[in-house]
Design a protein around this motif. Structure first.
Motif, mmCIF file in Angstrom:
data_model
loop_
_atom_site.group_PDB
_atom_site.id
_atom_site.type_symbol
_atom_site.label_atom_id
_atom_site.label_comp_id
_atom_site.label_asym_id
_atom_site.label_seq_id
_atom_site.Cartn_x
_atom_site.Cartn_y
_atom_site.Cartn_z
ATOM 1 N N SER A 181 20.540 1.641 -4.493
ATOM 2 C CA SER A 181 21.327 1.499 -3.265
ATOM 3 C C SER A 181 20.845 2.472 -2.191
ATOM 4 N N TYR A 182 20.478 3.666 -2.610
ATOM 5 C CA TYR A 182 19.956 4.651 -1.653
ATOM 6 C C TYR A 182 18.649 4.137 -1.038
ATOM 7 N N LEU A 183 17.748 3.655 -1.887
ATOM 8 C CA LEU A 183 16.449 3.169 -1.403
ATOM 9 C C LEU A 183 16.630 2.008 -0.432
ATOM 10 N N GLY A 242 20.743 5.180 11.276
ATOM 11 C CA GLY A 242 19.360 4.811 11.502
ATOM 12 C C GLY A 242 18.426 5.977 11.294
ATOM 13 N N ARG A 243 17.172 5.675 11.095
ATOM 14 C CA ARG A 243 16.129 6.684 10.950
ATOM 15 C C ARG A 243 15.016 6.261 11.887
ATOM 16 N N ASN A 244 14.417 7.195 12.571
ATOM 17 C CA ASN A 244 13.370 6.777 13.498
ATOM 18 C C ASN A 244 12.011 7.386 13.163
ATOM 19 N N GLY A 290 0.792 -1.226 0.000
ATOM 20 C CA GLY A 290 0.000 0.000 0.000
ATOM 21 C C GLY A 290 0.827 1.280 0.000
ATOM 22 N N CYS A 291 2.009 1.216 -0.561
ATOM 23 C CA CYS A 291 2.931 2.368 -0.560
ATOM 24 C C CYS A 291 2.342 3.583 -1.288
ATOM 25 N N ILE A 292 1.514 3.347 -2.290
ATOM 26 C CA ILE A 292 0.970 4.479 -3.055
ATOM 27 C C ILE A 292 0.006 5.323 -2.222
ATOM 28 N N ALA A 293 -0.491 4.772 -1.122
ATOM 29 C CA ALA A 293 -1.412 5.539 -0.275
ATOM 30 C C ALA A 293 -0.751 6.837 0.192
ATOM 31 N N CYS A 294 0.543 6.828 0.369
ATOM 32 C CA CYS A 294 1.267 8.029 0.814
ATOM 33 C C CYS A 294 2.209 8.569 -0.256
ATOM 34 N N HIS A 295 2.895 7.658 -0.937
ATOM 35 C CA HIS A 295 3.896 8.109 -1.908
ATOM 36 C C HIS A 295 3.270 8.390 -3.272
ATOM 37 N N GLY A 296 1.990 8.099 -3.417
ATOM 38 C CA GLY A 296 1.238 8.487 -4.596
ATOM 39 C C GLY A 296 1.384 7.572 -5.794
ATOM 40 N N ILE A 354 6.217 6.228 11.082
ATOM 41 C CA ILE A 354 5.369 5.691 9.998
ATOM 42 C C ILE A 354 6.131 4.622 9.222
ATOM 43 N N MET A 355 7.285 4.999 8.699
ATOM 44 C CA MET A 355 8.051 4.042 7.900
ATOM 45 C C MET A 355 8.613 2.909 8.765
ATOM 46 N N GLY A 356 8.908 3.205 10.012
ATOM 47 C CA GLY A 356 9.400 2.159 10.908
ATOM 48 C C GLY A 356 8.392 1.033 11.035
ATOM 49 N N GLY A 357 7.123 1.402 11.165
ATOM 50 C CA GLY A 357 6.070 0.394 11.265
ATOM 51 C C GLY A 357 5.924 -0.395 9.982
ATOM 52 N N ILE A 358 6.102 0.289 8.858
ATOM 53 C CA ILE A 358 5.896 -0.362 7.563
ATOM 54 C C ILE A 358 6.997 -1.367 7.244
ATOM 55 N N VAL A 359 8.246 -1.014 7.492
ATOM 56 C CA VAL A 359 9.340 -1.913 7.092
ATOM 57 C C VAL A 359 9.556 -3.086 8.052
ATOM 58 N N GLN A 417 17.363 1.460 7.184
ATOM 59 C CA GLN A 417 17.564 2.362 8.317
ATOM 60 C C GLN A 417 16.292 2.574 9.135
ATOM 61 N N TYR A 418 15.148 2.354 8.525
ATOM 62 C CA TYR A 418 13.899 2.491 9.284
ATOM 63 C C TYR A 418 13.648 1.292 10.196
ATOM 64 N N GLN A 419 14.356 0.198 9.964
ATOM 65 C CA GLN A 419 14.141 -0.977 10.813
ATOM 66 C C GLN A 419 14.866 -0.785 12.140
HETATM 67 C C1 HEC Z 1 1.267 6.164 5.830
HETATM 68 C C2 HEC Z 1 2.108 6.809 4.855
HETATM 69 C C3 HEC Z 1 3.226 5.993 4.198
HETATM 70 C C4 HEC Z 1 3.127 4.743 3.627
HETATM 71 C C5 HEC Z 1 1.905 3.840 3.511
HETATM 72 C C6 HEC Z 1 4.442 4.435 3.117
HETATM 73 N N1 HEC Z 1 5.310 5.454 3.361
HETATM 74 FE FE1 HEC Z 1 7.297 5.520 2.874
HETATM 75 N N2 HEC Z 1 7.477 7.315 3.762
HETATM 76 C C7 HEC Z 1 6.454 8.012 4.395
HETATM 77 C C8 HEC Z 1 7.007 9.221 5.000
HETATM 78 C C9 HEC Z 1 6.231 10.252 5.803
HETATM 79 C C10 HEC Z 1 8.394 9.221 4.725
HETATM 80 C C11 HEC Z 1 9.437 10.238 5.179
HETATM 81 C C12 HEC Z 1 9.956 9.757 6.519
HETATM 82 C C13 HEC Z 1 11.168 10.482 7.035
HETATM 83 O O1 HEC Z 1 11.113 11.702 7.202
HETATM 84 O O2 HEC Z 1 12.188 9.790 7.255
HETATM 85 C C14 HEC Z 1 8.645 8.014 3.936
HETATM 86 C C15 HEC Z 1 9.904 7.660 3.461
HETATM 87 C C16 HEC Z 1 10.158 6.563 2.670
HETATM 88 C C17 HEC Z 1 11.447 6.251 2.085
HETATM 89 C C18 HEC Z 1 12.723 7.078 2.209
HETATM 90 C C19 HEC Z 1 12.829 8.000 1.019
HETATM 91 C C20 HEC Z 1 14.066 8.849 0.997
HETATM 92 O O3 HEC Z 1 14.248 9.568 0.008
HETATM 93 O O4 HEC Z 1 14.858 8.818 1.933
HETATM 94 C C21 HEC Z 1 11.283 5.096 1.390
HETATM 95 C C22 HEC Z 1 12.349 4.364 0.586
HETATM 96 C C23 HEC Z 1 9.904 4.681 1.537
HETATM 97 N N3 HEC Z 1 9.237 5.603 2.326
HETATM 98 C C24 HEC Z 1 9.372 3.537 0.969
HETATM 99 C C25 HEC Z 1 8.069 3.093 1.208
HETATM 100 C C26 HEC Z 1 7.565 1.824 0.767
HETATM 101 C C27 HEC Z 1 8.366 0.812 -0.056
HETATM 102 C C28 HEC Z 1 6.284 1.719 1.200
HETATM 103 C C29 HEC Z 1 5.328 0.559 1.066
HETATM 104 C C30 HEC Z 1 5.824 -0.752 1.472
HETATM 105 C C31 HEC Z 1 5.982 2.946 1.917
HETATM 106 N N4 HEC Z 1 7.099 3.744 1.908
HETATM 107 C C32 HEC Z 1 4.768 3.235 2.482
HETATM 108 C C33 HEC Z 1 5.125 7.642 4.444
HETATM 109 C C34 HEC Z 1 4.608 6.431 4.022
#
Ligand code: HEC
Length: 120
Positions: free
Chosen positions: A62-64, A81-83, A36-42, A86-91, A70-72
């Motif tokens: 490599s950046y991605l 690391g990154r804390n 569901g990544c597009i829900a936020c990243h479009g 939102i992304m911490g929960g996802i990864v 780093q979110y883990q």
């Molecule tokens: C609920 C909203 C939301 C969803 C769903 C979401 N993201 Fe994110 N994502 C964010 C936000 C907000 C950030 C910026 C966080 C920060 O400031 O570090 C981010 C950051 C990232 C980054 C770091 C980008 C960079 O340039 O450093 C990656 C990669 C990423 N998301 C991948 C994903 C992937 C893959 C998924 C699906 C599996 C996903 N995201 C789902 C909100 C979301």
């Protein structure tokens, strides 16, 4: 014909076995769709829903990968690391290979960040 097929199979085997650890773009696509990544990243991961949500499509693989890792929580140290909660929960649900596949898929998307073609 049978012999040709067998020869091709033998020739292809080393390729298949090394590919097992390489990033799998198709698997990455499935994980992104299910995640569901597009829900936020479009749409196309290139049209974030808010200005502080990053564009992802076409970013370097490599950046991605490192960003995702780093979110883990297990990768978080004061220096590495990154804390973001939102992304911490996802990864949390993904293993290392999943993150490699996801990164490979996102890097293959031709979004605003995809500049490799223009550089040649
Ligand atoms: C609920 C909203 C939301 C969803 C769903 C979401 N993201 Fe994110 N994502 C964010 C936000 C907000 C950030 C910026 C966080 C920060 O400031 O570090 C981010 C950051 C990232 C980054 C770091 C980008 C960079 O340039 O450093 C990656 C990669 C990423 N998301 C991948 C994903 C992937 C893959 C998924 C699906 C599996 C996903 N995201 C789902 C909100 C979301």
């Amino acid at each position: 014909m049978k012999r040709l097929f067998a020869a091709l199979l033998v020739a292809a085997l080393p390729v298949i076995s090394t590919a097992a650890h390489a990033a799998d773009i198709k698997k990455g696509e499935d994980l992104v769709n299910k995640g569901g990544c597009i829900a936020c990243h479009g749409a196309g991961l290139d049209k974030p829903i808010a200005p502080n949500y990053p564009k992802l499509a076409g970013q370097y693989q490599s950046y991605l990968f490192h960003a995702l890792q780093q979110y883990q929580t297990k990768h978080q140290t004061p220096l590495y690391g990154r804390n973001n909660p939102i992304m911490g929960g996802i990864v949390a649900q993904y293993n290392r290979q999943d993150l490699e596949d996801i990164a490979a898929y996102i890097a293959s998307l031709k979004g605003d960040l995809y500049i490799r073609d223009e550089m040649h």
